[in-house]
Design a protein around this motif. Structure first.
Motif, PDB file in Angstrom:
ATOM      1  N   UNK A  11     -35.638 -20.717  72.417  1.00  0.00           N
ATOM      2  CA  UNK A  11     -35.922 -20.891  70.993  1.00  0.00           C
ATOM      3  C   UNK A  11     -35.560 -19.600  70.278  1.00  0.00           C
ATOM      4  N   UNK A  12     -34.788 -19.730  69.195  1.00  0.00           N
ATOM      5  CA  UNK A  12     -34.494 -18.498  68.450  1.00  0.00           C
ATOM      6  C   UNK A  12     -34.861 -18.652  66.986  1.00  0.00           C
ATOM      7  N   UNK A  13     -35.295 -17.533  66.432  1.00  0.00           N
ATOM      8  CA  UNK A  13     -35.722 -17.497  65.031  1.00  0.00           C
ATOM      9  C   UNK A  13     -34.862 -16.463  64.309  1.00  0.00           C
ATOM     10  N   UNK A  14     -34.291 -16.887  63.168  1.00  0.00           N
ATOM     11  CA  UNK A  14     -33.541 -15.948  62.322  1.00  0.00           C
ATOM     12  C   UNK A  14     -34.199 -15.965  60.953  1.00  0.00           C
ATOM     13  N   UNK A  15     -34.481 -14.798  60.418  1.00  0.00           N
ATOM     14  CA  UNK A  15     -35.024 -14.787  59.052  1.00  0.00           C
ATOM     15  C   UNK A  15     -34.224 -13.810  58.198  1.00  0.00           C
ATOM     16  N   UNK A  16     -34.306 -13.991  56.905  1.00  0.00           N
ATOM     17  CA  UNK A  16     -33.723 -13.011  55.984  1.00  0.00           C
ATOM     18  C   UNK A  16     -34.790 -12.639  54.961  1.00  0.00           C
ATOM     19  N   UNK A  17     -34.849 -11.386  54.597  1.00  0.00           N
ATOM     20  CA  UNK A  17     -35.784 -10.880  53.570  1.00  0.00           C
ATOM     21  C   UNK A  17     -37.231 -11.279  53.855  1.00  0.00           C
ATOM     22  N   UNK A  18     -37.672 -11.016  55.062  1.00  0.00           N
ATOM     23  CA  UNK A  18     -39.065 -11.339  55.430  1.00  0.00           C
ATOM     24  C   UNK A  18     -39.333 -12.831  55.382  1.00  0.00           C
ATOM     25  N   UNK A  19     -38.291 -13.642  55.508  1.00  0.00           N
ATOM     26  CA  UNK A  19     -38.468 -15.105  55.507  1.00  0.00           C
ATOM     27  C   UNK A  19     -38.535 -15.697  54.102  1.00  0.00           C
ATOM     28  N   UNK A  20     -38.443 -14.833  53.077  1.00  0.00           N
ATOM     29  CA  UNK A  20     -38.601 -15.363  51.716  1.00  0.00           C
ATOM     30  C   UNK A  20     -37.352 -16.106  51.251  1.00  0.00           C
ATOM     31  N   UNK A  21     -36.166 -15.702  51.745  1.00  0.00           N
ATOM     32  CA  UNK A  21     -34.949 -16.401  51.302  1.00  0.00           C
ATOM     33  C   UNK A  21     -34.410 -17.375  52.346  1.00  0.00           C
ATOM     34  N   UNK A  22     -34.638 -17.070  53.621  1.00  0.00           N
ATOM     35  CA  UNK A  22     -34.098 -17.972  54.645  1.00  0.00           C
ATOM     36  C   UNK A  22     -34.866 -17.857  55.955  1.00  0.00           C
ATOM     37  N   UNK A  23     -35.121 -19.036  56.556  1.00  0.00           N
ATOM     38  CA  UNK A  23     -35.734 -19.099  57.887  1.00  0.00           C
ATOM     39  C   UNK A  23     -34.942 -20.133  58.673  1.00  0.00           C
ATOM     40  N   UNK A  24     -34.544 -19.780  59.875  1.00  0.00           N
ATOM     41  CA  UNK A  24     -33.812 -20.767  60.682  1.00  0.00           C
ATOM     42  C   UNK A  24     -34.364 -20.742  62.105  1.00  0.00           C
ATOM     43  N   UNK A  25     -34.712 -21.917  62.608  1.00  0.00           N
ATOM     44  CA  UNK A  25     -35.209 -22.002  63.978  1.00  0.00           C
ATOM     45  C   UNK A  25     -34.293 -22.934  64.775  1.00  0.00           C
ATOM     46  N   UNK A  67     -37.473 -18.712  76.774  1.00  0.00           N
ATOM     47  CA  UNK A  67     -36.689 -17.559  76.305  1.00  0.00           C
ATOM     48  C   UNK A  67     -36.780 -17.522  74.788  1.00  0.00           C
ATOM     49  N   UNK A  68     -37.184 -16.377  74.242  1.00  0.00           N
ATOM     50  CA  UNK A  68     -37.351 -16.274  72.792  1.00  0.00           C
ATOM     51  C   UNK A  68     -36.447 -15.184  72.216  1.00  0.00           C
ATOM     52  N   UNK A  69     -35.886 -15.488  71.027  1.00  0.00           N
ATOM     53  CA  UNK A  69     -35.106 -14.458  70.327  1.00  0.00           C
ATOM     54  C   UNK A  69     -35.542 -14.416  68.880  1.00  0.00           C
ATOM     55  N   UNK A  70     -35.572 -13.208  68.340  1.00  0.00           N
ATOM     56  CA  UNK A  70     -35.964 -13.059  66.936  1.00  0.00           C
ATOM     57  C   UNK A  70     -34.984 -12.110  66.260  1.00  0.00           C
ATOM     58  N   UNK A  71     -34.304 -12.613  65.224  1.00  0.00           N
ATOM     59  CA  UNK A  71     -33.377 -11.793  64.452  1.00  0.00           C
ATOM     60  C   UNK A  71     -33.851 -11.716  63.002  1.00  0.00           C
ATOM     61  N   UNK A  72     -33.664 -10.546  62.412  1.00  0.00           N
ATOM     62  CA  UNK A  72     -34.016 -10.425  60.993  1.00  0.00           C
ATOM     63  C   UNK A  72     -32.859  -9.754  60.273  1.00  0.00           C
ATOM     64  N   UNK A  73     -32.423 -10.341  59.188  1.00  0.00           N
ATOM     65  CA  UNK A  73     -31.258  -9.849  58.429  1.00  0.00           C
ATOM     66  C   UNK A  73     -30.086  -9.534  59.365  1.00  0.00           C
ATOM     67  N   UNK A  74     -29.847 -10.412  60.322  1.00  0.00           N
ATOM     68  CA  UNK A  74     -28.700 -10.270  61.226  1.00  0.00           C
ATOM     69  C   UNK A  74     -28.924  -9.268  62.354  1.00  0.00           C
ATOM     70  N   UNK A  75     -30.092  -8.642  62.385  1.00  0.00           N
ATOM     71  CA  UNK A  75     -30.346  -7.631  63.431  1.00  0.00           C
ATOM     72  C   UNK A  75     -31.317  -8.185  64.469  1.00  0.00           C
ATOM     73  N   UNK A  76     -30.990  -7.931  65.763  1.00  0.00           N
ATOM     74  CA  UNK A  76     -31.905  -8.429  66.786  1.00  0.00           C
ATOM     75  C   UNK A  76     -33.192  -7.600  66.793  1.00  0.00           C
TER      76      UNK A  76
END
Ligand code: ADP
Ligand code: MG
Length: 586
Positions: free
Chosen positions: A43-57, A185-194
């Motif tokens: 499962x991977x999570x990608x967020x942008x701007x603290x999740x305020x503009x985009x969250x993708x799982x 297996x978990x992955x977390x990215x924020x603003x394109x950074x792991x």
């Protein structure tokens, strides 16, 4: 003309969303739990701007059929239960069928999904305010994308904090879910950074990873008590990173907030938490569904237990019996990683001012040498040359010398042991005082003028059912009429406390936790101060047998590894680490 009208579906959804979706991290919680429920192992999570503009799982779980996709975002639609009786068997996180509907009502939501056996996937999104589902290329599993959270509800948006704060909430939620489902297996990215990449591992290793300590410095306990199973891990040295969210508490795999459990943890650790600092802890309870209700709040983070005090007792006793081990037993207190933990080392040692000249010898209560095991002095010197096997050498070793009137230096099979004499002795005395109190009759101080007080009906009921416990604590209380009590005597040790308030606190605690917690902790504080005053102070010159006596007592004393205020009482510097200092073998 009437004024009552049916709310539109849109408004109903937005109101419902208010309960489930408070901030980006609440969306993340729901989406990650859906992915866990889908059986995914990545499962991977990608967020942008603290999740305020985009969250993708993204997950590689079961996927959603195209005909189910429009249903998944409708209100009260779920594949997880069919009737209320299914709740008792429900092992999934979701069951209320409202998360996706709620999220969709306050954001732009897109779902792309493919079941593993299907050749094609589907994409669901809102076009011109209508849900549209069409075929789409997709990898096996589900991908949910949320954009523009709260754009339709500006009032809600204004409640969001800075992006950095929202990011912290998102990260905490991610860690909470990833920790208990450590086989994924978990992955977390924020603003394109792991930010985090956590390959599947066991819970102990994952928690150690999160606390940034080797897993052998964590204490782990697993117990089954009656129908309740408990599993806990926590650091026992002082080297772990203090997490912003310190307590990871789960009931049947769900992240929960519960006062009873939080209280049990706090009380169990009270004696060893330095400066009242909360401990990092993973604590998971498994309890039959019929003994717990999760359907208390839409967020499902609150639970109601059928028997609160049973849960309290299990958590408190399990933790306490793991923590209260004697010094040197069962856990490491190694001064680790000499380069990067400089700060921690000084934290451990810079606790008392060093006076290089031992000027005054403070008069101390004589040491109890009765229990001194009469060690052969020869054994004390040069362990290595006598070739003693490690099971002949006690955990805290044999004393070599006293350092600056404050520390005992001792040698054990691993290397050098450093003991803070005051801290070690303080704990020995404290535990002795506690045992005395438990084993002897409590002295009661009769009050010259008894205190009359009126209780309401439920308080009286609590008093009636606990009157023996109250009297065992040293309170002499007489019932003068159905609602009036008279406090005739109080425990002599704590006679200086306000008796009326103390008694009322006891009644309140008995109703909440089934035990007189606040009073017990006041009593402990009192005994702790007494122990601190009586314990050996700095600059008291000690003989080798006296030092050995302290070491042996610490090995027999409950909580022997920590002083009453939670400071460590001993530390180990292994030969390997000493060799590192001197670059031996390099
Ligand atoms: P609940 O989880 O309470 O059932 P949700 O609104 O979160 O309600 O989800 C509705 C339904 O959508 C779920 O019951 C499930 O069938 C499906 N679903 C949602 N997310 C996923 C996912 N990541 N993988 C597979 N199915 C999903
Ligand atoms: Mg759900």
């Amino acid at each position: 003309m009437g004024i009552i009208a049916q709310l539109s579906d849109v408004v109903i959804d937005q109101i419902a969303a208010g309960e489930i979706i408070e901030r980006p991290s609440s969306v993340i919680k729901e989406l990650l739990e859906n992915s866990v429920d889908s059986g995914a192992n990545t499962i991977s999570l990608h967020i942008a701007d603290g999740g305020t503009t985009r969250i993708e799982v993204c997950d590689n779980g079961a996927g959603i059929e195209s005909e189910d996709l429009p249903l998944s975002v409708a209100r009260h639609t779920t594949s997880k239960i069919k009737s209320i009786t299914d709740l008792n068997k429900c092992l999934t996180h979701g069951f209320r069928g409202e998360a996706l509907a709620a999220i969709a009502s306050v954001s732009n939501l897109v779902i792309i999904s493919r079941k593993s056996n299907d050749s094609k996937g589907s994409r669901l999104e809102k076009i011109d305010n209508q849900w549209v589902c069409c075929p789409s290329p997709a990898s096996s599993g589900t991908n949910v994308i949320i954009e523009k959270l709260f754009f339709k509800i500006p009032a809600r948006k204004r409640f969001l904090k800075s992006k950095a704060t929202e990011f912290t909430h998102c990260k905490n939620t991610f860690l909470q879910t990833a920790l208990v489902h450590s086989h994924i297996n978990w992955k977390f990215n924020s603003n394109g950074k792991e930010i985090l990449n956590l390959p599947a591992e066991n819970i102990l290793d994952r928690f150690a990873n999160i606390c940034r300590v080797p897993s052998n410095t964590l204490k782990e306990v697993k117990k089954s008590i009656g129908p309740i199973k408990i599993h806990a891990c926590f650091p026992f040295s002082s080297n772990e990173k203090k997490l912003s969210n310190k307590q990871f508490v789960y009931v049947n795999g769900r992240v929960i907030k519960n006062r009873t459990i939080a209280h049990a943890i706090k009380t169990a650790f009270e004696e060893i938490n330095h400066g009242g600092q909360e401990t990092n802890i993973f604590l998971s309870i498994l309890i039959p569904n019929e003994l717990v209700d999760f359907n208390v709040h839409p967020c499902k983070t609150e639970v109601r237990f059928k028997d609160n005090s049973a849960v309290y007792e299990v958590v408190y006793n399990t933790l306490k019996n793991t923590i209260n081990r004697p010094a040197g037993e069962n856990y490491t207190n190694e001064i680790i990683n000499l380069d990067s933990h400089q700060k921690n080392i000084s934290d451990v040692f810079a606790t008392e001012k060093i006076n290089p000249e031992i000027k005054s010898i403070i008069k101390q209560k004589d040491l109890d040498l009765e229990n001194f095991s009469g060690l052969d002095e020869k054994k004390v010197t040069n362990l290595k040359s006598e070739n003693l096997s490690s099971n002949q050498i006690p955990p805290l070793g044999f004393a070599l010398a006293q350092l600056h009137g404050i520390y005992i230096l001792a040698e054990n099979s691993e290397g050098l042991i450093i003991v803070d004499i005051h801290a070690g002795h303080e704990r020995i005395l404290f535990e002795e005082y506690k045992k005395n109190i438990e084993s002897k009759e409590i002295q009661i101080q009769k009050l010259i003028s008894p205190i009359r007080l009126e209780l309401d009906d439920d308080e009286i009921e609590i008093f009636d059912t606990n009157s023996i416990l109250v009297s065992n604590l040293g309170f002499d209380v007489v019932k003068v009429s159905s609602n009036w009590l008279s406090i005739e005597g109080v425990p002599a040790l704590t006679k200086n406390l306000n008796s009326k308030i103390t008694f009322l606190e006891i009644i309140e605690d008995l109703s909440k936790f089934g035990r007189a917690e606040t009073y017990e902790s006041k009593l402990l504080k009192f005994l702790g101060n007494l122990a601190c005053k009586s314990a050996i102070k700095a600059n008291r010159i000690m003989t080798i047998p006296e030092m050995n006596s302290i070491l042996r007592s610490m090995e027999r004393t409950d909580y022997g590894g920590k002083c009453n205020h939670g400071r460590p009482s001993w530390a180990q510097l292994s030969i390997t680490n000493i060799d590192k200092i001197f670059l031996r073998g390099k």
